[in-house]
Scaffold this motif. Structure first.
Motif, PDB file in Angstrom:
ATOM      1  N   ILE A  40       0.847  -1.194   0.000  1.00 26.40           N
ATOM      2  CA  ILE A  40       0.000   0.000   0.000  1.00 26.40           C
ATOM      3  C   ILE A  40       0.882   1.243   0.000  1.00 26.40           C
ATOM      4  CG2 ILE A  40      -1.721   1.347   1.300  1.00 26.40           C
ATOM      5  CD1 ILE A  40      -2.734  -1.288   2.464  1.00 26.40           C
ATOM      6  N   MET A  84       0.422   5.195   0.843  1.00 27.25           N
ATOM      7  CA  MET A  84      -0.447   6.243   1.398  1.00 27.25           C
ATOM      8  C   MET A  84       0.079   7.582   0.902  1.00 27.25           C
ATOM      9  SD  MET A  84      -0.744   4.663   5.268  1.00 27.25           S
ATOM     10  CE  MET A  84      -1.722   6.053   5.878  1.00 27.25           C
ATOM     11  N   ASN A  91      -1.603  -1.038  -3.835  1.00 28.16           N
ATOM     12  CA  ASN A  91      -2.810  -0.236  -3.658  1.00 28.16           C
ATOM     13  C   ASN A  91      -2.411   1.178  -3.251  1.00 28.16           C
ATOM     14  OD1 ASN A  91      -5.094  -2.314  -3.801  1.00 28.16           O
ATOM     15  ND2 ASN A  91      -3.723  -3.246  -2.306  1.00 28.16           N
ATOM     16  N   VAL A 150      -3.581   4.781  -1.988  1.00 26.56           N
ATOM     17  CA  VAL A 150      -4.718   5.455  -1.352  1.00 26.56           C
ATOM     18  C   VAL A 150      -4.319   6.892  -1.030  1.00 26.56           C
ATOM     19  CG1 VAL A 150      -5.735   3.377  -0.374  1.00 26.56           C
ATOM     20  CG2 VAL A 150      -4.043   4.634   0.949  1.00 26.56           C
ATOM     21  N   VAL A 171      -6.786   5.003  -7.960  1.00 31.28           N
ATOM     22  CA  VAL A 171      -6.627   5.068  -6.503  1.00 31.28           C
ATOM     23  C   VAL A 171      -7.700   4.200  -5.841  1.00 31.28           C
ATOM     24  CG1 VAL A 171      -6.969   6.618  -4.519  1.00 31.28           C
ATOM     25  CG2 VAL A 171      -5.451   7.284  -6.388  1.00 31.28           C
ATOM     26  N   ARG A 172      -7.328   3.564  -4.732  1.00 30.32           N
ATOM     27  CA  ARG A 172      -8.212   2.600  -4.085  1.00 30.32           C
ATOM     28  C   ARG A 172      -8.992   3.160  -2.904  1.00 30.32           C
ATOM     29  NH1 ARG A 172     -10.116  -0.795  -6.730  1.00 30.32           N
ATOM     30  NH2 ARG A 172     -10.474  -2.140  -4.911  1.00 30.32           N
ATOM     31  N   GLY A 173      -8.927   4.470  -2.706  1.00 32.37           N
ATOM     32  CA  GLY A 173      -9.723   5.049  -1.642  1.00 32.37           C
ATOM     33  C   GLY A 173      -9.042   6.225  -0.979  1.00 32.37           C
ATOM     34  N   LEU A 174      -9.572   6.590   0.173  1.00 31.49           N
ATOM     35  CA  LEU A 174      -9.081   7.747   0.920  1.00 31.49           C
ATOM     36  C   LEU A 174      -8.946   7.384   2.394  1.00 31.49           C
ATOM     37  CD1 LEU A 174      -8.542  10.833   1.426  1.00 31.49           C
ATOM     38  CD2 LEU A 174     -11.031  11.054   1.669  1.00 31.49           C
ATOM     39  N   ILE A 210      -8.258  -2.527   2.580  1.00 32.65           N
ATOM     40  CA  ILE A 210      -7.803  -2.085   1.257  1.00 32.65           C
ATOM     41  C   ILE A 210      -6.925  -3.151   0.614  1.00 32.65           C
ATOM     42  CG2 ILE A 210      -6.358  -0.391   0.064  1.00 32.65           C
ATOM     43  CD1 ILE A 210      -7.384   1.640   2.233  1.00 32.65           C
ATOM     44  N   MET A 227     -12.409  -1.127  -1.482  1.00 30.61           N
ATOM     45  CA  MET A 227     -12.157   0.305  -1.541  1.00 30.61           C
ATOM     46  C   MET A 227     -12.671   0.954  -0.264  1.00 30.61           C
ATOM     47  SD  MET A 227     -13.188   2.945  -4.588  1.00 30.61           S
ATOM     48  CE  MET A 227     -12.177   2.039  -5.750  1.00 30.61           C
ATOM     49  N   ILE A 241     -13.734   4.569   1.417  1.00 28.69           N
ATOM     50  CA  ILE A 241     -14.014   5.996   1.276  1.00 28.69           C
ATOM     51  C   ILE A 241     -14.929   6.399   2.429  1.00 28.69           C
ATOM     52  CG2 ILE A 241     -14.960   7.825  -0.172  1.00 28.69           C
ATOM     53  CD1 ILE A 241     -14.541   5.989  -2.583  1.00 28.69           C
TER      54      ILE A 241
END
Length: 204
Positions: free
Chosen positions: A50, A52, A77, A79, A98-101, A118, A123, A125
Motif C-alpha cells: 500500500i 499512502m 494499492n 490510497v 486510486v483505491r480510496g481515501l 484495502i 475500496m 471511502i
C-alpha cells in the motif's frame, strides 16, 4: 510481510503513523516526503502493498501526479492520505486507479484495520467523501450511459435485458461494463455494483 509507504512531508504525522503500524500491526513501513522520493522508492525498493499518498507534499500537482504514482506502483494499492480531500478530487483519483481515501483524522488504532481492508481488494471511502446521488461532481466518474448500465446491472438485469432497455447491442453493454469496472477499480459487475452503492451513485 505487508509493506507500507507513507508518502507525506509532515514528518511528525508520517513518523507517528509509521511507529503505530510497525509496533501495533507488524507492518514494514517506510517514509518518503516528496513526489520524486516516492517514485524513487516505488521503483527501486521491494514492492509495497500500500502507498499512502499525501496530496500536498512537494512535487505533487493534482491528478497528473497521482496518476504517476499509481502507474509506478503497479500492483500496490495507492490510497489518498489527506485531511481535506474534496469529493471531486477523490472521484478523479479513483478514475486513475486510486483505491480510496484514508483521512488524517482517522484514529491510529483504526488505521491497521482500514489498510487490511484495502489490501484485501476493497475500496475505502469515508461517508463524508462519497459521491451522493445528483451531485454534479460525481458525473465526472461515470458517463450517463455508464450510470444507467450500472444501475440496471445492480438491480440484477442481464446484459441482454439492459441492451433491450437502452436500445443497444449486447457487445456495447459489455464494453460499458468493462469501462465501469476499470473506472471504479472493480473486479467484476457485482463488485462494481457494491462500490456504486457505497459511493451513492447506485440506488440501494
Amino acid at each position: 510481510m505487508t509493506r507500507i509507504l507513507v508518502a507525506d512531508d509532515h514528518r511528525l504525522i508520517a513518523e507517528s503513523v509509521s511507529l503505530s503500524l510497525s509496533m501495533s500491526e507488524g507492518f514494514d513501513v517506510e517514509i518518503s516526503d516528496s513526489l520524486s522520493s516516492t517514485l524513487e522508492k516505488i521503483i527501486s525498493e521491494p514492492p509495497y502493498s500500500i502507498v499512502m499518498l499525501d496530496l500536498r507534499m512537494p512535487g505533487m500537482d493534482g491528478i497528473n501526479s497521482i496518476k504517476k504514482v499509481v502507474d509506478a506502483a503497479g500492483d500496490a494499492n495507492v490510497v489518498l492520505f489527506s485531511a481535506n480531500a474534496d469529493t471531486h478530487t477523490v472521484a478523479r483519483a479513483i478514475e486513475v486507479g486510486v483505491r480510496g481515501l484514508v483521512p488524517k483524522t482517522l484514529p491510529l488504532q483504526s488505521l491497521g484495520s482500514v489498510l487490511r481492508l484495502i489490501q484485501s481488494g476493497q475500496m475505502f471511502i469515508p461517508a463524508e467523501n462519497r459521491i451522493t446521488p445528483g451531485d454534479a461532481r460525481g458525473q465526472s466518474l461515470l458517463s450517463e450511459s455508464e450510470l444507467a448500465v450500472l444501475q440496471m446491472a445492480a438491480s440484477g438485469m442481464t446484459n441482454k435485458h439492459i441492451a433491450n432497455n437502452l436500445d443497444m447491442n449486447e457487445a456495447r453493454i459489455k464494453m460499458h461494463m468493462r469501462t465501469i469496472c476499470r473506472k471504479l477499480g472493480a473486479r467484476n459487475r457485482a463488485h462494481a455494483a457494491m462500490i456504486g452503492r457505497d459511493m451513492g451513485i447506485v440506488d440501494h
